[in-house]
Scaffold this motif. Structure first.
Motif, PDB file in Angstrom:
ATOM      1  N   ALA A  89     -12.348  32.960  -2.633  1.00  0.00           N
ATOM      2  CA  ALA A  89     -11.761  33.877  -1.735  1.00  0.00           C
ATOM      3  C   ALA A  89     -10.944  33.026  -0.466  1.00  0.00           C
ATOM      4  N   LYS A  90      -9.760  33.567  -0.089  1.00  0.00           N
ATOM      5  CA  LYS A  90      -8.834  32.971   1.086  1.00  0.00           C
ATOM      6  C   LYS A  90      -9.701  33.485   2.177  1.00  0.00           C
ATOM      7  N   THR A  91     -10.332  32.821   2.750  1.00  0.00           N
ATOM      8  CA  THR A  91     -11.235  33.421   4.086  1.00  0.00           C
ATOM      9  C   THR A  91     -10.154  33.338   5.528  1.00  0.00           C
ATOM     10  N   GLU A  92      -9.431  32.330   5.346  1.00  0.00           N
ATOM     11  CA  GLU A  92      -8.605  32.195   6.873  1.00  0.00           C
ATOM     12  C   GLU A  92      -7.444  31.277   6.236  1.00  0.00           C
ATOM     13  N   THR A  93      -6.425  31.480   7.406  1.00  0.00           N
ATOM     14  CA  THR A  93      -5.340  30.328   7.211  1.00  0.00           C
ATOM     15  C   THR A  93      -5.354  29.608   8.673  1.00  0.00           C
ATOM     16  N   ARG A  94      -5.488  28.067   8.325  1.00  0.00           N
ATOM     17  CA  ARG A  94      -5.600  27.164   9.480  1.00  0.00           C
ATOM     18  C   ARG A  94      -4.253  26.923   9.948  1.00  0.00           C
ATOM     19  N   LYS A  95      -3.829  27.284  11.353  1.00  0.00           N
ATOM     20  CA  LYS A  95      -2.584  26.942  11.724  1.00  0.00           C
ATOM     21  C   LYS A  95      -2.381  25.381  12.041  1.00  0.00           C
ATOM     22  N   ASN A  96      -1.248  24.924  11.689  1.00  0.00           N
ATOM     23  CA  ASN A  96      -0.937  23.471  12.099  1.00  0.00           C
ATOM     24  C   ASN A  96      -2.058  22.520  11.630  1.00  0.00           C
ATOM     25  N   VAL A 111       0.935  -1.175  -0.152  1.00  0.00           N
ATOM     26  CA  VAL A 111       0.001  -0.107   0.013  1.00  0.00           C
ATOM     27  C   VAL A 111       0.754   1.414   0.009  1.00  0.00           C
ATOM     28  N   GLN A 112       0.344   2.192  -0.376  1.00  0.00           N
ATOM     29  CA  GLN A 112       1.163   3.755  -0.525  1.00  0.00           C
ATOM     30  C   GLN A 112       0.535   4.453   0.663  1.00  0.00           C
ATOM     31  N   VAL A 113       1.415   5.072   1.381  1.00  0.00           N
ATOM     32  CA  VAL A 113       1.041   5.862   2.655  1.00  0.00           C
ATOM     33  C   VAL A 113       1.638   7.277   2.316  1.00  0.00           C
ATOM     34  N   VAL A 114       1.039   8.155   3.231  1.00  0.00           N
ATOM     35  CA  VAL A 114       1.687   9.599   3.455  1.00  0.00           C
ATOM     36  C   VAL A 114       1.707   9.663   5.001  1.00  0.00           C
ATOM     37  N   ALA A 115       2.968  10.082   5.378  1.00  0.00           N
ATOM     38  CA  ALA A 115       2.832  10.503   6.856  1.00  0.00           C
ATOM     39  C   ALA A 115       2.308  11.949   7.091  1.00  0.00           C
ATOM     40  N   VAL A 116       1.447  12.218   7.773  1.00  0.00           N
ATOM     41  CA  VAL A 116       0.805  13.457   8.167  1.00  0.00           C
ATOM     42  C   VAL A 116       1.702  14.284   8.765  1.00  0.00           C
ATOM     43  N   LYS A 117       1.829  15.596   8.334  1.00  0.00           N
ATOM     44  CA  LYS A 117       2.670  16.535   8.950  1.00  0.00           C
ATOM     45  C   LYS A 117       1.669  17.729   9.097  1.00  0.00           C
ATOM     46  N   PRO A 118       1.861  18.471  10.097  1.00  0.00           N
ATOM     47  CA  PRO A 118       1.157  19.704  10.397  1.00  0.00           C
ATOM     48  C   PRO A 118       1.731  20.820   9.451  1.00  0.00           C
ATOM     49  N   GLN A 119       0.713  21.757   9.005  1.00  0.00           N
ATOM     50  CA  GLN A 119       1.347  22.745   8.405  1.00  0.00           C
ATOM     51  C   GLN A 119       0.178  23.819   8.153  1.00  0.00           C
TER      52      GLN A 119
END
Length: 397
Positions: free
Chosen positions: A300-307, A43-51
């Protein structure tokens, strides 16, 4: 005696035949090994990283001219000429149509003649006042005669003013025979033909729209509007956010309009039928690409979600309103699947923000979820070879 031996041999054969078959099967199986076990699926996986992730919202919008001037006749008459090209730019004061001016020229001449006549009459009444005044002072004439002369002169002066007003009205009506554009803009199709009788109560002749800049109307729900007001309770912060808010326009062919727009205002009322409120944006349109009546998506970019924790949308499974991910855990050196319930948030491009149920570093299966649909399935994880996009499709802000 021979017959007895025959039956005895037949009875012995029936008893020993199954034993012989079993013995042959045992001898035939000697020297063979059992088949090897099936290897775990890859299986192919991604490691979740906060951004930090920009969150975009989209609405369906309708374009409308900044000003839409409906051109109608202000005087009654027959259309004589059409002086503009349909669909072309016109300037303020350009003549669009010409009504036959001859009746209005005649009315103006008549008003001028009436003025000249009344001015001559006023000269006579004024001379009577000048003549009667010293006679009245010497009692050579009665005071009533003098008063009548003064009143006649005042009436003549008033008639002159009325004639001057009539001339001004006639000049205006004559000027209205030239139907001019009140604004700069694009002129629409002519809805009246040469020779038509037009007037103030008649049909619309055409429309001229200012399209640079051009307005876009879009709607949002009452719930979203209330959530926005709760998010920005401070008037100054809210005004600053609205001034800095940049709008994008996604056209019908999927392309992104190259110029950014600005939010202008929200309508004064909520539509009681639909429970929505109308919003208005403004876009520059120097090349006149945008036209009134077009449909487009406003983003429109309404907000930026931290992490924020993002996973590709294909990794999320939905069943009856519940969402889950297949996560690979290391259990004593063996990679096994764990089906993790999650709460999802905003969609960002081809990804989904996970609000609850996931933590940084979790390995989420993106490809091969069908092979790992059961809890505890052993798998061989490989890095995901795709390129998940954080930004939405098109030009980002």
């Amino acid at each position: 005696m021979g017959r007895w031996h025959f039956f005895e041999l037949r009875r012995i054969a029936r008893r020993t035949w199954p034993l012989l078959i079993c013995f042959a099967a045992i001898l035939g199986g000697c020297g063979k090994t059992p088949p090897p076990p099936t290897p775990p699926p890859e299986v192919q996986v991604v490691a979740v990283k906060p951004q930090d992730t920009p969150v975009y919202k989209e609405w369906i919008g309708t374009l409308e001219g900044l000003v839409n001037a409906q051109i109608r006749a202000q005087v009654t008459g027959y259309l004589q000429t059409q002086n503009y090209l349909e669909g072309k730019l016109v300037k303020t004061g350009d003549i669009l149509f010409q009504i036959d001016p001859r009746p209005f020229e005649a009315a103006l001449d008549q008003a001028k003649a009436k003025l000249a006549q009344d001015q001559a009459q006023q000269i006579r009444t004024h001379w009577d006042v000048e003549r009667y005044k010293p006679l009245a002072e010497k009692n050579a004439i009665s005071q009533q005669e003098y008063i009548n002369a003064v009143q006649a002169d005042l009436a003549a002066q008033a008639q002159i003013k009325a004639d001057e007003a009539a001339i001004e009205s006639a000049q205006l009506n004559l000027g209205f025979t030239k139907i001019m554009s009140p604004i700069d803009g694009i002129a629409g199709v002519a809805l009246a033909q040469i020779g038509d009788l037009v007037g103030p109560g008649g049909p619309l002749l055409t429309t001229v729209s200012t399209v640079d800049p051009i307005k876009v109307y879009f709607i949002t729900s009452e719930q979203a509007y209330l959530a926005y007001r709760r998010q920005y309770t401070n008037v100054l912060e809210r005004a600053t956010h609205e001034q800095e808010l940049e709008l994008q326009l996604l056209l019908a062919d999927g392309s992104v309009y190259p110029y950014q727009g600005k939010f202008v205002f929200a309508n004064r009322e909520v539509n009681p039928t639909t429970g929505t409120i109308q919003l208005t944006g403004l876009f520059p349109n120097p090349d006149n690409v945008l036209r009134p009546g077009q449909f487009a998506r406003v983003r429109a970019k309404t907000e930026t979600r931290k992490n924020a924790l993002l996973v590709p949308q294909r990794a999320v499974s939905e069943l009856q309103g519940s969402y889950q991910l297949a996560v690979v855990n290391d259990e004593n050196g063996t990679n096994k699947v764990h089906l993790q319930p999650v709460s999802v948030g905003e969609r960002v491009g081809s990804n989904w923000i996970i609000e609850k149920g996931l933590k940084p570093g979790d390995r989420v299966i993106v490809e091969g979820t069908q092979k790992a649909a059961r809890e505890g399935t052993a798998v061989v994880p490989k890095p995901f070879t795709g390129e998940p996009s954080v930004q939405p499709t098109g030009k980002s802000q």
